[in-house]
Scaffold this motif. Sequence first.
Motif, mmCIF file in Angstrom:
data_model
loop_
_atom_site.group_PDB
_atom_site.id
_atom_site.type_symbol
_atom_site.label_atom_id
_atom_site.label_comp_id
_atom_site.label_asym_id
_atom_site.label_seq_id
_atom_site.Cartn_x
_atom_site.Cartn_y
_atom_site.Cartn_z
ATOM 1 N N UNK A 168 21.221 51.735 40.570
ATOM 2 C CA UNK A 168 21.087 51.428 41.993
ATOM 3 C C UNK A 168 20.634 49.999 42.245
ATOM 4 N N UNK A 169 20.058 49.332 41.238
ATOM 5 C CA UNK A 169 19.609 47.956 41.411
ATOM 6 C C UNK A 169 18.384 47.671 40.568
ATOM 7 N N UNK A 170 17.868 46.440 40.713
ATOM 8 C CA UNK A 170 16.714 46.008 39.939
ATOM 9 C C UNK A 170 15.501 46.875 40.297
ATOM 10 N N UNK A 171 14.821 47.363 39.224
ATOM 11 C CA UNK A 171 13.622 48.163 39.416
ATOM 12 C C UNK A 171 13.885 49.618 39.717
ATOM 13 N N UNK A 172 15.152 50.047 39.744
ATOM 14 C CA UNK A 172 15.480 51.421 40.120
ATOM 15 C C UNK A 172 16.061 52.214 38.960
ATOM 16 N N UNK A 173 15.939 51.710 37.748
ATOM 17 C CA UNK A 173 16.394 52.443 36.596
ATOM 18 C C UNK A 173 17.895 52.297 36.365
ATOM 19 N N UNK A 174 18.371 52.898 35.270
ATOM 20 C CA UNK A 174 19.788 52.817 34.910
ATOM 21 C C UNK A 174 20.196 54.101 34.207
ATOM 22 N N UNK A 175 21.508 54.376 34.241
ATOM 23 C CA UNK A 175 22.067 55.552 33.582
ATOM 24 C C UNK A 175 23.290 55.124 32.785
ATOM 25 N N UNK A 176 23.331 55.541 31.500
ATOM 26 C CA UNK A 176 24.488 55.269 30.652
ATOM 27 C C UNK A 176 25.172 56.602 30.353
ATOM 28 N N UNK A 177 26.518 56.620 30.529
ATOM 29 C CA UNK A 177 27.292 57.857 30.415
ATOM 30 C C UNK A 177 28.335 57.676 29.324
ATOM 31 N N UNK A 178 28.315 58.573 28.332
ATOM 32 C CA UNK A 178 29.286 58.560 27.236
ATOM 33 C C UNK A 178 30.102 59.842 27.323
ATOM 34 N N UNK A 179 31.448 59.694 27.368
ATOM 35 C CA UNK A 179 32.364 60.840 27.370
ATOM 36 C C UNK A 179 33.155 60.837 26.076
ATOM 37 N N UNK A 180 33.010 61.919 25.288
ATOM 38 C CA UNK A 180 33.727 62.038 24.015
ATOM 39 C C UNK A 180 34.684 63.221 24.096
ATOM 40 N N UNK A 181 35.952 63.010 23.714
ATOM 41 C CA UNK A 181 36.909 64.124 23.763
ATOM 42 C C UNK A 181 36.589 65.165 22.695
ATOM 43 N N UNK A 182 36.813 66.408 23.036
ATOM 44 C CA UNK A 182 36.538 67.507 22.103
ATOM 45 C C UNK A 182 37.618 67.546 21.034
ATOM 46 N N UNK A 183 37.207 67.604 19.756
ATOM 47 C CA UNK A 183 38.118 67.687 18.609
ATOM 48 C C UNK A 183 39.168 66.597 18.639
ATOM 49 N N UNK A 184 38.830 65.388 19.011
ATOM 50 C CA UNK A 184 39.790 64.285 19.003
ATOM 51 C C UNK A 184 40.085 63.872 17.581
ATOM 52 N N UNK A 185 41.262 63.361 17.335
ATOM 53 C CA UNK A 185 41.684 62.945 16.000
ATOM 54 C C UNK A 185 41.627 61.430 15.915
ATOM 55 N N UNK A 186 41.111 60.910 14.862
ATOM 56 C CA UNK A 186 40.999 59.469 14.655
ATOM 57 C C UNK A 186 42.234 58.957 13.937
ATOM 58 N N UNK A 187 42.751 57.850 14.402
ATOM 59 C CA UNK A 187 43.927 57.236 13.781
ATOM 60 C C UNK A 187 43.505 55.921 13.162
#
Length: 654
Positions: free
Chosen positions: A635-654
Amino acid sequence: MKGTSSLLASYAVTLLAVGSVLLLTLLLQPLLKPTIFLLFFPAVAVSGCYGGMKAGLLATALSILAVSYFFLEPVFSLFIKNLDSIGRLGLFMLVTIVISLLTSELHTAKQHLQMSLQKLEVSDAKFKRLVDSNMIGVIVANMDGAIAEANDAFLRMVGYSQEDLLAGLRWRDMIPPEYIEANNSAMPTAGYAYAELKTKGVCQPFENEYIRKDRSRVPILLSSALLENNPEDVICFVLDLSQRKQLELALCKSEERHRAFLEQSSEGIWCMELEVPISPECPEDEQIQHFYKYGYLAECNNVMAQMYGFSRTEEIISARLRDLLIPSDPDNIVYLCNFIRSNYRLIDAESHEIDKQGNSKYFLNNLVGIVENGLLVRAWGTQRDITECKRVEAALRLRKQTEQERQQLLEREQTARADAEAAKLMKDEFLATLSHELRTPLNAILGWTQLLRNRTFDKTTSGRALETIERNTKSLAQLLEDVLDVSRIIKGTLHLNIHRVKLVPIVEAAIETVYPAAQAKEISINCKFEPEVGVVMGDANRLQQVVWNLLSNAVKFTPKGGRVDVQLQHIESYIQIRVSDTGGGISAEFLSHVFERFRQQDSSTTRSHGGLGLGLAIVRHLVELHGGTVSAESPGIGLGATFIVNLPIKTQYV
């Protein structure tokens, strides 16, 4: 029905005549005995006159039967023995037949005469109606010029009255002198009319002029014919041409103005005709093909001819549409389509054409189609040559394009310079930060090492010294590991060890790692995990590194007594990790750069928090290698932060 009634009437007259004569003969028999047939001759004659040949023969037969039966011996018998009586009957029959023939001819002649008189009366009535209707002028005159009769239409035409006619009116006095001259080949004259009447009895209509009573002239159409009963008298029919002449004069002036307009106009004016008209209901493609096949230039002014490189209009007239309007140009097809769709009315429509030398020409057209009897027959239009304007526009566009390209090159050069300066500044800041981050733990290690070597401390102090040396050594190792990871990312040599991974243990391990630091700052870490969150395909160590980096930043930037929330949940086909804190927050300007390498919101050497600014860049790359996404919210300075990570289920690495 009428013929049957007439026939019955004639037979009734025959019976009446013969019967009357029979009665009269019976009464006068003593006086008529020597000439008993005398009164029957008039009966036959009357019957023949009234009823014709058949009635006469019937009267003859009835008379012979009456005489034979009533007057010849033996009386009251039709059988005659006396030759003298037979001879007398034969002679009577012969005479009455002759009388019947003569009276029949007389009857026929009378009928013909009556019919002729009826036709003549009808003809006279029609002619009188024509004369009295005063639709045209009619006069009866003699060849010397005297007018015997004239209707009101003629008198109004020449401005005279019936009193003038009675006083003596001559048609020769009404003819202008130039029309009296004979042998004038320029116009039919009075001499011409006189010759035609004498040779043919009829003079065909020709134009002439009469002088009115007020000495003005009236144009006329005159025709005449000799009267059959009097070859010196002539009947003339006169038609007033004043209105027609006025219309012709107006039309002539209009044509002159039209021609003057065409010649003096600064724009090209043209008329395109279709040899074969076409219905507006036909499809557009069919109409366009029809235009190119049957369209030709029917009329234009000199200005238009000169636009195409011709000196005279005669050189371009009859030119085909396909020779002027380029069929292969898509813009021309659009031009014709718009002409059709606009109900054959276009304003300021551009066309691409070619001139006499084959050079491209551009025109601005206003045109309208003419529809007659439901078919398009022609189109009228005006055009202005905009070829030079198009060249100027093209030159301006090229110049503008060149200026735009130049401006883009300048902007790219400025951007590249700015990027280079920013990169140099970032490099300098990174080196300064790196030297600061390296110097701080090295100073601590070097200081305690020198103290331990030169002095003897108690066990507690020595333990604290070794703990400080170990902590700073690990910090140096982590700094070097981050730099090496960034180097691997840049070179593309960072690889993952992929297998099925449960995220709950990984997140819990990362929390345990940062828990001492959080406890030291009295920061509470709140966890919220779904029980069946599922598994992903990934590298457990690298995923733990991602979560550890996010938690380390959260603890580092959260003030004493703050809170860090960690959520793990299943959303559609992804597993989401959310790390939120109540720390210093992120400004809106820096939020889009938070995952870039070497970028820090406070990059000064006097900042309150350490680090090289590589952790979040490594997080983004590792998450993307796992096929996921990472984002930051604040929301801005002094109001904290949120980091969001989305990982696909059973994804295959190439």
